[in-house]
Design a protein around this motif. Structure first.
Motif, PDB file in Angstrom:
ATOM      1  N   GLU A 135       8.483  -7.497  -3.317  1.00  0.00           N
ATOM      2  CA  GLU A 135       7.379  -8.444  -3.584  1.00  0.00           C
ATOM      3  C   GLU A 135       6.145  -8.164  -2.692  1.00  0.00           C
ATOM      4  O   GLU A 135       5.057  -7.809  -3.312  1.00  0.00           O
ATOM      5  CB  GLU A 135       7.938  -9.691  -3.622  1.00  0.00           C
ATOM      6  N   ASN A 136       6.404  -8.120  -1.316  1.00  0.00           N
ATOM      7  CA  ASN A 136       5.268  -7.866  -0.394  1.00  0.00           C
ATOM      8  C   ASN A 136       4.935  -6.546  -0.731  1.00  0.00           C
ATOM      9  O   ASN A 136       3.578  -6.267  -0.510  1.00  0.00           O
ATOM     10  CB  ASN A 136       5.754  -8.169   0.924  1.00  0.00           C
ATOM     11  N   ALA A 137       5.601  -5.584  -0.537  1.00  0.00           N
ATOM     12  CA  ALA A 137       5.142  -4.061  -0.723  1.00  0.00           C
ATOM     13  C   ALA A 137       4.305  -3.669  -2.031  1.00  0.00           C
ATOM     14  O   ALA A 137       3.180  -3.403  -2.105  1.00  0.00           O
ATOM     15  CB  ALA A 137       6.511  -3.075  -0.774  1.00  0.00           C
ATOM     16  N   LEU A 138       4.736  -4.460  -3.294  1.00  0.00           N
ATOM     17  CA  LEU A 138       4.051  -4.283  -4.552  1.00  0.00           C
ATOM     18  C   LEU A 138       2.824  -5.195  -4.574  1.00  0.00           C
ATOM     19  O   LEU A 138       1.660  -4.701  -5.000  1.00  0.00           O
ATOM     20  CB  LEU A 138       4.913  -4.861  -5.483  1.00  0.00           C
ATOM     21  N   ALA A 139       2.800  -6.279  -3.659  1.00  0.00           N
ATOM     22  CA  ALA A 139       1.450  -6.934  -3.725  1.00  0.00           C
ATOM     23  C   ALA A 139       0.346  -6.115  -2.769  1.00  0.00           C
ATOM     24  O   ALA A 139      -0.653  -6.047  -3.182  1.00  0.00           O
ATOM     25  CB  ALA A 139       1.846  -8.388  -3.002  1.00  0.00           C
TER      26      ALA A 139
ATOM     27  N   LEU B 118      10.109   3.286   2.681  1.00  0.00           N
ATOM     28  CA  LEU B 118       9.325   3.124   3.624  1.00  0.00           C
ATOM     29  C   LEU B 118       8.392   1.826   3.502  1.00  0.00           C
ATOM     30  O   LEU B 118       7.953   1.219   4.410  1.00  0.00           O
ATOM     31  CB  LEU B 118       8.043   4.394   3.912  1.00  0.00           C
ATOM     32  N   LEU B 119       8.077   1.356   2.485  1.00  0.00           N
ATOM     33  CA  LEU B 119       7.301   0.327   2.149  1.00  0.00           C
ATOM     34  C   LEU B 119       8.086  -0.631   2.185  1.00  0.00           C
ATOM     35  O   LEU B 119       7.583  -1.792   2.803  1.00  0.00           O
ATOM     36  CB  LEU B 119       6.661   0.148   0.519  1.00  0.00           C
ATOM     37  N   LEU B 120       9.312  -0.877   1.978  1.00  0.00           N
ATOM     38  CA  LEU B 120      10.085  -2.114   2.148  1.00  0.00           C
ATOM     39  C   LEU B 120      10.605  -2.405   3.780  1.00  0.00           C
ATOM     40  O   LEU B 120      10.336  -3.321   4.342  1.00  0.00           O
ATOM     41  CB  LEU B 120      11.713  -1.846   1.618  1.00  0.00           C
ATOM     42  N   LYS B 121      10.349  -1.019   4.583  1.00  0.00           N
ATOM     43  CA  LYS B 121      10.496  -1.228   5.971  1.00  0.00           C
ATOM     44  C   LYS B 121       9.352  -1.871   6.733  1.00  0.00           C
ATOM     45  O   LYS B 121       9.211  -2.880   7.409  1.00  0.00           O
ATOM     46  CB  LYS B 121      10.736   0.274   6.506  1.00  0.00           C
ATOM     47  N   ARG B 122       8.225  -1.559   6.077  1.00  0.00           N
ATOM     48  CA  ARG B 122       6.818  -2.025   6.386  1.00  0.00           C
ATOM     49  C   ARG B 122       6.613  -3.358   6.022  1.00  0.00           C
ATOM     50  O   ARG B 122       5.767  -4.117   6.652  1.00  0.00           O
ATOM     51  CB  ARG B 122       5.863  -1.178   6.138  1.00  0.00           C
ATOM     52  N   PHE B 123       6.723  -3.813   4.770  1.00  0.00           N
ATOM     53  CA  PHE B 123       6.453  -5.193   4.244  1.00  0.00           C
ATOM     54  C   PHE B 123       7.672  -6.122   4.129  1.00  0.00           C
ATOM     55  O   PHE B 123       7.428  -7.097   3.720  1.00  0.00           O
ATOM     56  CB  PHE B 123       5.706  -4.976   2.939  1.00  0.00           C
ATOM     57  N   GLY B 124       8.904  -5.637   4.373  1.00  0.00           N
ATOM     58  CA  GLY B 124       9.880  -6.633   4.231  1.00  0.00           C
ATOM     59  C   GLY B 124      10.532  -6.836   3.125  1.00  0.00           C
ATOM     60  O   GLY B 124      11.657  -6.888   3.090  1.00  0.00           O
ATOM     61  N   THR B 125       9.982  -6.837   1.929  1.00  0.00           N
ATOM     62  CA  THR B 125      10.534  -7.173   0.779  1.00  0.00           C
ATOM     63  C   THR B 125       9.603  -6.523  -0.571  1.00  0.00           C
ATOM     64  O   THR B 125       8.451  -5.924  -0.342  1.00  0.00           O
ATOM     65  CB  THR B 125      10.265  -8.583   0.076  1.00  0.00           C
TER      66      THR B 125
ATOM     67  N   TRP C 130       6.095   0.406  -9.041  1.00  0.00           N
ATOM     68  CA  TRP C 130       7.405   0.668  -8.231  1.00  0.00           C
ATOM     69  C   TRP C 130       8.209   1.655  -8.609  1.00  0.00           C
ATOM     70  O   TRP C 130       8.669   2.410  -7.957  1.00  0.00           O
ATOM     71  CB  TRP C 130       7.775  -0.701  -8.013  1.00  0.00           C
ATOM     72  N   ASN C 131       8.412   1.686 -10.097  1.00  0.00           N
ATOM     73  CA  ASN C 131       9.253   2.561 -10.435  1.00  0.00           C
ATOM     74  C   ASN C 131       8.957   3.954 -10.376  1.00  0.00           C
ATOM     75  O   ASN C 131       9.779   4.892 -10.492  1.00  0.00           O
ATOM     76  CB  ASN C 131       9.740   1.880 -11.851  1.00  0.00           C
ATOM     77  N   ARG C 132       7.597   4.212 -10.265  1.00  0.00           N
ATOM     78  CA  ARG C 132       7.231   5.568 -10.251  1.00  0.00           C
ATOM     79  C   ARG C 132       7.357   6.177  -9.005  1.00  0.00           C
ATOM     80  O   ARG C 132       7.101   7.312  -8.627  1.00  0.00           O
ATOM     81  CB  ARG C 132       5.855   5.943 -10.732  1.00  0.00           C
ATOM     82  N   LEU C 133       7.486   5.431  -7.533  1.00  0.00           N
ATOM     83  CA  LEU C 133       7.607   5.811  -6.335  1.00  0.00           C
ATOM     84  C   LEU C 133       8.813   6.389  -6.114  1.00  0.00           C
ATOM     85  O   LEU C 133       9.939   6.001  -6.697  1.00  0.00           O
ATOM     86  CB  LEU C 133       7.256   4.770  -5.437  1.00  0.00           C
ATOM     87  N   SER C 134       8.841   7.233  -5.199  1.00  0.00           N
ATOM     88  CA  SER C 134       9.931   8.105  -5.006  1.00  0.00           C
ATOM     89  C   SER C 134      10.878   7.158  -4.031  1.00  0.00           C
ATOM     90  O   SER C 134      10.414   6.085  -3.627  1.00  0.00           O
ATOM     91  CB  SER C 134       9.742   9.171  -4.037  1.00  0.00           C
ATOM     92  N   GLU C 135      12.223   7.380  -3.889  1.00  0.00           N
ATOM     93  CA  GLU C 135      13.028   6.494  -3.125  1.00  0.00           C
ATOM     94  C   GLU C 135      12.512   6.458  -1.567  1.00  0.00           C
ATOM     95  O   GLU C 135      12.685   5.365  -0.913  1.00  0.00           O
ATOM     96  CB  GLU C 135      14.563   6.888  -3.214  1.00  0.00           C
ATOM     97  N   ASN C 136      12.135   7.604  -1.121  1.00  0.00           N
ATOM     98  CA  ASN C 136      11.519   7.494   0.357  1.00  0.00           C
ATOM     99  C   ASN C 136      10.600   6.723   0.212  1.00  0.00           C
ATOM    100  O   ASN C 136      10.226   5.995   1.292  1.00  0.00           O
ATOM    101  CB  ASN C 136      11.259   8.924   0.603  1.00  0.00           C
ATOM    102  N   LYS C 137       9.529   6.666  -0.512  1.00  0.00           N
ATOM    103  CA  LYS C 137       8.255   5.966  -0.376  1.00  0.00           C
ATOM    104  C   LYS C 137       8.820   4.401  -0.605  1.00  0.00           C
ATOM    105  O   LYS C 137       8.264   3.557   0.117  1.00  0.00           O
ATOM    106  CB  LYS C 137       7.240   6.193  -1.598  1.00  0.00           C
ATOM    107  N   GLN C 138       9.508   4.127  -1.551  1.00  0.00           N
ATOM    108  CA  GLN C 138      10.100   2.740  -1.696  1.00  0.00           C
ATOM    109  C   GLN C 138      10.791   2.032  -0.119  1.00  0.00           C
ATOM    110  O   GLN C 138      10.331   0.907   0.251  1.00  0.00           O
ATOM    111  CB  GLN C 138      11.176   2.640  -2.797  1.00  0.00           C
TER     112      GLN C 138
END
Length: 61
Positions: free
Chosen positions: A44-48, A35-42, A25-33
């Motif tokens: 934890e879900n994005a990381l999983a 996008l993942l939050l928008k898609r997966f909601g949390t 998670w920490n290696r991802l850009s803010e934009n990627k984070q």
């Protein structure tokens, strides 16, 4: 009782996986984070999802 080193216990495996998830998670850009939050909601879900993708990815030759 069996002797197990700390690195082979189920608790250690869960902790190791959690730490790896945070590193990813920490290696991802803010934009990627975002996008993942928008898609997966949390987070934890994005990381999983990221970890599952890595685990299921075909081995590289």
């Amino acid at each position: 009782m069996t002797d197990q080193s700390p690195t082979t216990t189920p608790d250690a495996a869960v902790l190791d996986t959690a730490l790896q998830m945070v590193e990813v998670w920490n290696r991802l850009s803010e934009n990627k984070q975002a996008l993942l939050l928008k898609r997966f909601g949390t987070q934890e879900n994005a990381l999983a999802a990221l970890v599952t993708t890595q685990l299921l990815a075909p081995a590289k030759p």
